[in-house]
Design a protein around this motif. Structure first.
Motif, PDB file in Angstrom:
ATOM      1  N   LEU A 161      34.080  22.036  13.736  1.00 17.23           N
ATOM      2  CA  LEU A 161      34.351  23.458  13.567  1.00 17.23           C
ATOM      3  C   LEU A 161      33.936  24.253  14.804  1.00 17.23           C
ATOM      4  O   LEU A 161      32.978  23.908  15.497  1.00 17.23           O
ATOM      5  N   LEU A 162      34.637  25.338  15.052  1.00 15.07           N
ATOM      6  CA  LEU A 162      34.327  26.230  16.151  1.00 15.07           C
ATOM      7  C   LEU A 162      33.877  27.582  15.606  1.00 15.07           C
ATOM      8  O   LEU A 162      34.359  28.021  14.552  1.00 15.07           O
ATOM      9  N   PRO A 163      32.991  28.272  16.311  1.00 10.90           N
ATOM     10  CA  PRO A 163      32.532  29.587  15.846  1.00 10.90           C
ATOM     11  C   PRO A 163      33.537  30.679  16.186  1.00 10.90           C
ATOM     12  O   PRO A 163      34.400  30.498  17.049  1.00 10.90           O
ATOM     13  N   ASP A 164      33.404  31.806  15.515  1.00 10.12           N
ATOM     14  CA  ASP A 164      34.272  32.939  15.819  1.00 10.12           C
ATOM     15  C   ASP A 164      34.176  33.333  17.287  1.00 10.12           C
ATOM     16  O   ASP A 164      35.195  33.582  17.937  1.00 10.12           O
ATOM     17  N   ASN A 210      26.163  39.281  14.309  1.00  6.08           N
ATOM     18  CA  ASN A 210      26.543  40.652  14.635  1.00  6.08           C
ATOM     19  C   ASN A 210      26.772  40.868  16.131  1.00  6.08           C
ATOM     20  O   ASN A 210      26.624  41.982  16.632  1.00  6.08           O
ATOM     21  N   PHE A 211      27.153  39.815  16.810  1.00  7.08           N
ATOM     22  CA  PHE A 211      27.457  39.935  18.231  1.00  7.08           C
ATOM     23  C   PHE A 211      28.525  40.997  18.485  1.00  7.08           C
ATOM     24  O   PHE A 211      28.398  41.843  19.360  1.00  7.08           O
ATOM     25  N   LEU A 212      29.583  40.962  17.683  1.00  5.07           N
ATOM     26  CA  LEU A 212      30.661  41.943  17.836  1.00  5.07           C
ATOM     27  C   LEU A 212      31.162  42.485  16.511  1.00  5.07           C
ATOM     28  O   LEU A 212      31.435  43.675  16.401  1.00  5.07           O
ATOM     29  N   GLU A 213      31.266  41.629  15.490  1.00  9.51           N
ATOM     30  CA  GLU A 213      31.931  42.046  14.263  1.00  9.51           C
ATOM     31  C   GLU A 213      31.124  41.887  12.991  1.00  9.51           C
ATOM     32  O   GLU A 213      31.180  42.752  12.128  1.00  9.51           O
ATOM     33  N   ALA A 214      30.402  40.774  12.839  1.00  8.96           N
ATOM     34  CA  ALA A 214      29.852  40.473  11.522  1.00  8.96           C
ATOM     35  C   ALA A 214      28.648  39.536  11.622  1.00  8.96           C
ATOM     36  O   ALA A 214      28.391  38.946  12.675  1.00  8.96           O
ATOM     37  N   PRO A 215      27.907  39.386  10.521  1.00 10.51           N
ATOM     38  CA  PRO A 215      26.745  38.486  10.524  1.00 10.51           C
ATOM     39  C   PRO A 215      27.099  37.032  10.841  1.00 10.51           C
ATOM     40  O   PRO A 215      26.235  36.270  11.260  1.00 10.51           O
ATOM     41  N   HIS A 216      28.356  36.637  10.635  1.00 10.22           N
ATOM     42  CA  HIS A 216      28.749  35.244  10.840  1.00 10.22           C
ATOM     43  C   HIS A 216      29.568  35.056  12.115  1.00 10.22           C
ATOM     44  O   HIS A 216      30.404  34.149  12.199  1.00 10.22           O
ATOM     45  N   ASP A 217      29.307  35.871  13.121  1.00 11.20           N
ATOM     46  CA  ASP A 217      30.031  35.747  14.391  1.00 11.20           C
ATOM     47  C   ASP A 217      29.817  34.390  15.054  1.00 11.20           C
ATOM     48  O   ASP A 217      30.643  33.959  15.861  1.00 11.20           O
ATOM     49  N   GLY A 218      28.726  33.726  14.737  1.00 15.64           N
ATOM     50  CA  GLY A 218      28.454  32.418  15.320  1.00 15.64           C
ATOM     51  C   GLY A 218      28.849  31.260  14.415  1.00 15.64           C
ATOM     52  O   GLY A 218      28.517  30.104  14.710  1.00 15.64           O
ATOM     53  N   SER A 219      29.580  31.560  13.340  1.00 22.36           N
ATOM     54  CA  SER A 219      30.008  30.540  12.380  1.00 22.36           C
ATOM     55  C   SER A 219      31.535  30.439  12.353  1.00 22.36           C
ATOM     56  O   SER A 219      32.246  31.226  12.978  1.00 22.36           O
ATOM     57  N   TYR A 220      32.013  29.458  11.594  1.00 19.96           N
ATOM     58  CA  TYR A 220      33.444  29.300  11.365  1.00 19.96           C
ATOM     59  C   TYR A 220      33.830  30.304  10.277  1.00 19.96           C
ATOM     60  O   TYR A 220      33.687  30.035   9.080  1.00 19.96           O
TER      61      TYR A 220
END
Length: 420
Positions: free
Chosen positions: A274-277, A292-302
């Motif tokens: 899997l790749l992160p957002d 929350n890098f740019l959009e949401a709490p799961h910006d570093g997740s798929y």
């Protein structure tokens, strides 16, 4: 909007005159149709797929029929006139005030070009979408599109571009040139060149050769985002089709993204693929973005962006047979097939890179793209068939994002995707 032929009836007309009028009407309709004739009509399967790519067991005719049927449902829900004569727009209604987004306009242009021959309005819609886009230039590079408008067609939420929309628009213009030629009202080839040059100038990082987040990224003003990229923008098939065309050395761009995919899968998702957002620090040691890098709490997740990755990687592998693309896409497919026990109902809306479900529910945004990746999975025939059956049997979600990704994925799996 559908236009029905006018009917004329009169008891005083003779049968012979009726036949003359009917023949004249048919001739006019045929002439109008020939003006919009396409080189590769839907269902012609002009585009060759790699011999190793799986087909759905339902059969080609059934796959074409299901895709066409869903197209008409999608069109009736989401394609609407713009605010000026001759314009069309795709209604996205994202919830943040954006009635239209450049992503959706790009999707709509791809779909219109590929449905030509099935829908006699395809070229009219395509041209209308393009006219709308040109009326909404980015404030940074006017050859790209401002990414969001409200229902009154006013630009909102900054007037910048978004890379995914830019790339799909350029690719769709190349398809339009392939389908209809460029001697009509719109010179599709010249327009594609214009957009490709703008993408190369504003959307490709000159150091890493990776696509950025949009034309608003500047150095040194945006140091946080300058070496960041969004995985759902990694359109390997687009980059491959751009090779030899204007703007950039697209072979370098393609290779840079494939190398980053391998790095991220091996280093952060060795068991899932899997790749992160979002990925940051791409000029040094790339890593998943922080929460929350740019959009949401799961910006570093798929999550809701990366959900498109199996489609983007899968269709390039399915057509080109490129080993690197196929390895990346099939790796994801094998994992999700095992994770769900081969049951599409067990797919969840988002995962950590280690494979833990984020949400307790399924969503078409996540399910449909997995079907494209499944076509590259040599052991995934039963999985592909179950995904296809589930996708086809699911009613429209009334959500632009899910329904549009469903249609795009169906175009891929039914072998109606096109390359320019």
């Amino acid at each position: 909007m559908f236009m029905s032929p006018s009917t004329v009836s009169s008891s005083r007309r003779t049968g012979a005159l009726k036949r003359v009028l009917q023949g004249l009407t048919l001739s006019l309709l045929c002439a109008a149709g020939s003006a919009h004739a396409q080189s590769h009509p839907f269902g012609s399967h002009h585009q060759a797929y790699h011999p190793s790519t799986l087909r759905v067991s339902a059969g080609q005719a059934a796959a074409d029929s299901a895709t066409s049927n869903f197209y008409w449902q999608w069109k009736s829900r989401y394609v609407e006139p713009g605010c000026q004569p001759g314009e069309y727009r795709v209604r996205a209604s994202t919830g943040d005030g954006a009635h239209v987004v450049s992503e959706g306009q790009g999707y709509g242009m791809l779909i219109a070009a590929m449905m030509a021959g099935q829908d006699v309005q395809a070229r009219t819609i395509f041209d209308g979408l393009h006219r709308y886009n040109r009326r909404h230039p980015s404030q940074n590079n006017p050859d790209l599109m401002a990414w969001a408008q409200d229902s009154s067609c006013s630009d909102i939420l900054d007037h910048d571009s978004a890379t995914d929309g830019d790339l799909d628009i350029a690719y769709a213009l190349l398809l339009a040139d392939e389908q209809w030629g460029s001697s009509g009202a719109i010179d599709y080839a010249s327009e594609a060149t214009r957009v490709l040059n703008a993408i190369a100038a504003s959307n490709v990082n000159p150091t890493t050769r990776l696509v950025n987040l949009g034309d608003w990224i500047k150095w040194p003003e945006d140091t946080k985002y300058y070496y960041a990229t969004r995985s759902s923008d990694w359109m390997l098939g687009h980059f491959r089709s751009f090779i030899g065309r204007a703007g950039a050395d697209w072979s370098q761009v393609l290779s840079a993204h494939q190398t980053l995919i391998e790095t991220m899968q091996n280093r952060y998702a060795s068991s899932t693929g899997l790749l992160p957002d979002f990925i940051i620090n791409t000029h040094a040691t790339p890593r998943p973005a922080d929460a929350n890098f740019l959009e949401a709490p799961h910006d570093g997740s798929y999550s809701w962006n990366a959900a498109r990755v199996p489609w983007r990687l899968g269709i390039d592998a399915a057509i080109s047979g490129d080993t690197r693309s196929r390895d990346a896409a099939s790796r994801i497919s094998r994992w999700i097939r095992g994770k769900t026990g081969g049951n599409p109902s067990n797919i969840r809306a988002g995962y950590t890179l280690a494979g833990r479900a984020i949400e307790p529910y399924n969503d078409m945004v996540f399910m449909a793209p997995f079907a494209v990746a499944a076509t590259t999975d040599s052991g995934g025939q039963a999985w592909l068939d179950r995904l296809w059956n589930e996708i086809v049997s699911t009613a429209p979600t009334e959500d632009y994002y899910g329904d549009t990704l469903k249609l795009l994925s169906m175009l891929c799996v039914s072998r109606n995707w096109l390359t320019p």
